[in-house]
Design an enzyme around this catalytic site. Structure first.
Site, short mmCIF file in Angstrom:
data_model
loop_
_atom_site.label_atom_id
_atom_site.label_comp_id
_atom_site.label_asym_id
_atom_site.label_seq_id
_atom_site.Cartn_x
_atom_site.Cartn_y
_atom_site.Cartn_z
N ASN A 9 11.51 -12.11 6.21
CA ASN A 9 10.42 -11.91 7.18
C ASN A 9 9.41 -10.97 6.53
O ASN A 9 9.64 -9.77 6.46
CB ASN A 9 11.01 -11.30 8.46
CG ASN A 9 9.94 -10.89 9.46
OD1 ASN A 9 8.78 -11.24 9.31
ND2 ASN A 9 10.34 -10.14 10.47
N LYS A 11 6.55 -10.09 7.46
CA LYS A 11 5.74 -9.32 8.43
C LYS A 11 4.26 -9.38 8.01
O LYS A 11 3.83 -10.38 7.44
CB LYS A 11 6.27 -7.90 8.58
CG LYS A 11 7.77 -7.90 8.88
CD LYS A 11 8.32 -6.60 9.34
CE LYS A 11 9.80 -6.73 9.60
NZ LYS A 11 10.40 -5.53 10.14
N HIS A 95 11.28 -11.14 18.11
CA HIS A 95 11.46 -9.97 17.23
C HIS A 95 11.07 -8.71 18.01
O HIS A 95 10.15 -8.75 18.82
CB HIS A 95 10.58 -10.13 15.99
CG HIS A 95 10.92 -9.15 14.92
ND1 HIS A 95 10.54 -7.83 14.98
CD2 HIS A 95 11.65 -9.28 13.78
CE1 HIS A 95 11.00 -7.20 13.91
NE2 HIS A 95 11.69 -8.05 13.17
N GLU A 97 9.42 -6.31 17.20
CA GLU A 97 8.02 -5.92 16.99
C GLU A 97 7.06 -6.78 17.80
O GLU A 97 5.93 -6.38 18.06
CB GLU A 97 7.70 -5.97 15.49
CG GLU A 97 8.37 -4.82 14.76
CD GLU A 97 8.58 -5.06 13.27
OE1 GLU A 97 8.00 -6.01 12.71
OE2 GLU A 97 9.34 -4.29 12.66
N GLU A 180 19.55 -8.10 15.65
CA GLU A 180 18.74 -7.07 15.00
C GLU A 180 18.72 -5.82 15.88
O GLU A 180 17.87 -5.70 16.77
CB GLU A 180 17.31 -7.58 14.80
CG GLU A 180 17.21 -8.76 13.86
CD GLU A 180 15.93 -8.67 13.02
OE1 GLU A 180 16.04 -8.88 11.81
OE2 GLU A 180 14.86 -8.38 13.57
N GLY A 186 13.74 -1.45 9.63
CA GLY A 186 12.75 -0.69 8.85
C GLY A 186 13.08 0.79 8.75
O GLY A 186 12.26 1.59 8.34
N SER A 226 17.45 -3.40 7.96
CA SER A 226 17.72 -2.63 6.73
C SER A 226 18.74 -3.30 5.81
O SER A 226 19.55 -2.62 5.16
CB SER A 226 18.15 -1.20 7.08
OG SER A 226 17.10 -0.52 7.74
N GLY A 247 13.67 -7.96 6.20
CA GLY A 247 12.27 -7.55 6.26
C GLY A 247 11.82 -6.97 4.93
O GLY A 247 11.54 -7.68 3.96
P1 PGA Z 1 13.99 -4.61 7.72
O1 PGA Z 1 13.41 -5.60 8.86
O2 PGA Z 1 14.87 -5.44 6.83
O3 PGA Z 1 12.77 -4.09 7.03
O4 PGA Z 1 14.76 -3.55 8.43
C1 PGA Z 1 14.21 -6.63 9.39
C2 PGA Z 1 13.42 -7.39 10.41
O5 PGA Z 1 12.58 -6.80 11.08
O6 PGA Z 1 13.60 -8.62 10.57
#
Ligand code: PGA
Length: 264
Positions: A9, A11, A95, A97, A180, A186, A226, A247
């Site tokens: 992803n 983003k 998601h 976000e 998640e 993140g 992460s 991500g």
């Molecule tokens: P991250 O994000 O691997 O940067 O923690 C994962 C995601 O938001 O799908």
């Protein structure tokens, strides 16, 4: 036996030349890997170019979000038939976000209109994607406050039940869930592999309750939050984790390759 799936992803990162350079590198590094399904989800502006660059390879392309209407006066939105037409095979929905970062809206709910996802709009998006044969990846997960209040399982069960309302088992052949935990996204704070597997197992039991055991066994349940080359092997070797939604580490070709190879 479910084939593992690793999805990057991206983003809101990478302009087109950077996107193309990343996929060029992934194609070289992953050319011999067909034991794992791999996909990348670029921003909308790079989808067409990335689809073109990945033609004839085993890496699929997905989108990060979708609007549930097919067409109309919805300025700024992109629909499921548009994604299918652009060559997208999958799409992330729900998601944290896009639901509202950290599970909370940063502006008054009345001002948000269509643009912050709720379980109800996530449900509409899933139905639109399935209708147009784009595989939804439904993200579910608890905030830190919900975890600390002992609500992890009940929050996720509600997210699943409401997101899948009115969706028939026969439509779920191409459907995945990503667990998640919001506090792990993140932050560098990965969920303990045993606990991630426990939650993924609970997700599968919930799917079996909503549908039946056979349907639940056929759905891939990914872990996201992460994931790095250094922790992916332990995560992916858990019985109920069928791959990852990655991500930050998906922007680095070496790290993403290491993650994919650890799923073999
Ligand atoms: P991250 O994000 O691997 O940067 O923690 C994962 C995601 O938001 O799908």
């Amino acid at each position: 036996m479910r084939k593992k799936l690793v999805v990057g992803n991206w983003k809101m990162n990478l302009v087109q030349p950077q996107a193309l350079s990343l996929v060029e590198s992934l194609v070289k590094k992953l050319s011999a890997t067909d034991a794992v399904d791999v996909a990348v989800c670029p921003p909308y502006t790079s989808i067409a170019a990335v689809v073109q660059a990945l033609k004839g390879t085993q890496i699929s392309v997905g989108a990060q979000n979708v609007f549930w209407k097919d067409s109309g006066a919805f300025t700024g939105c992109v629909s499921a038939p548009m994604l299918a037409d652009a060559g997208c095979k999958l799409c992330i929905v729900g998601h944290s976000e896009t639901r509202g970062r950290f599970g909370k809206l940063e502006i008054d709910a009345d001002d948000v209109g269509y643009f912050a996802e709720t379980n109800r709009t996530v449900n509409q998006k899933i139905q639109a994607l399935l209708y147009h044969s784009v595989m939804p990846i439904l993200c579910v997960g608890e905030t830190l406050a919900e975890r600390e209040a002992g609500q992890t399982d009940s929050v996720i069960q509600t997210q699943l039940r409401e997101a899948l309302q009115g969706v028939d088992a026969s439509e779920l052949g191409s459907f995945s869930v990503a667990y998640e935990p919001v506090w792990a996204i993140g932050t560098g704070q990965v969920c303990d592999a045993k606990e991630a597997s426990r939650v993924c197992g609970m997700i599968r039991r919930t799917l079996a309750d909503l549908y039946d055991q056979q349907t639940a066994e056929g759905i891939r349940i990914l872990y996201g939050g992460s994931v790095k080359g250094s922790n992916s092997k332990e995560l992916f070797s858990q019985p109920d984790i069928d791959g990852g939604l990655v991500g930050g580490a998906s922007l680095d070709p070496n790290d993403f390759t290491a993650i994919v190879l650890s799923a073999v």
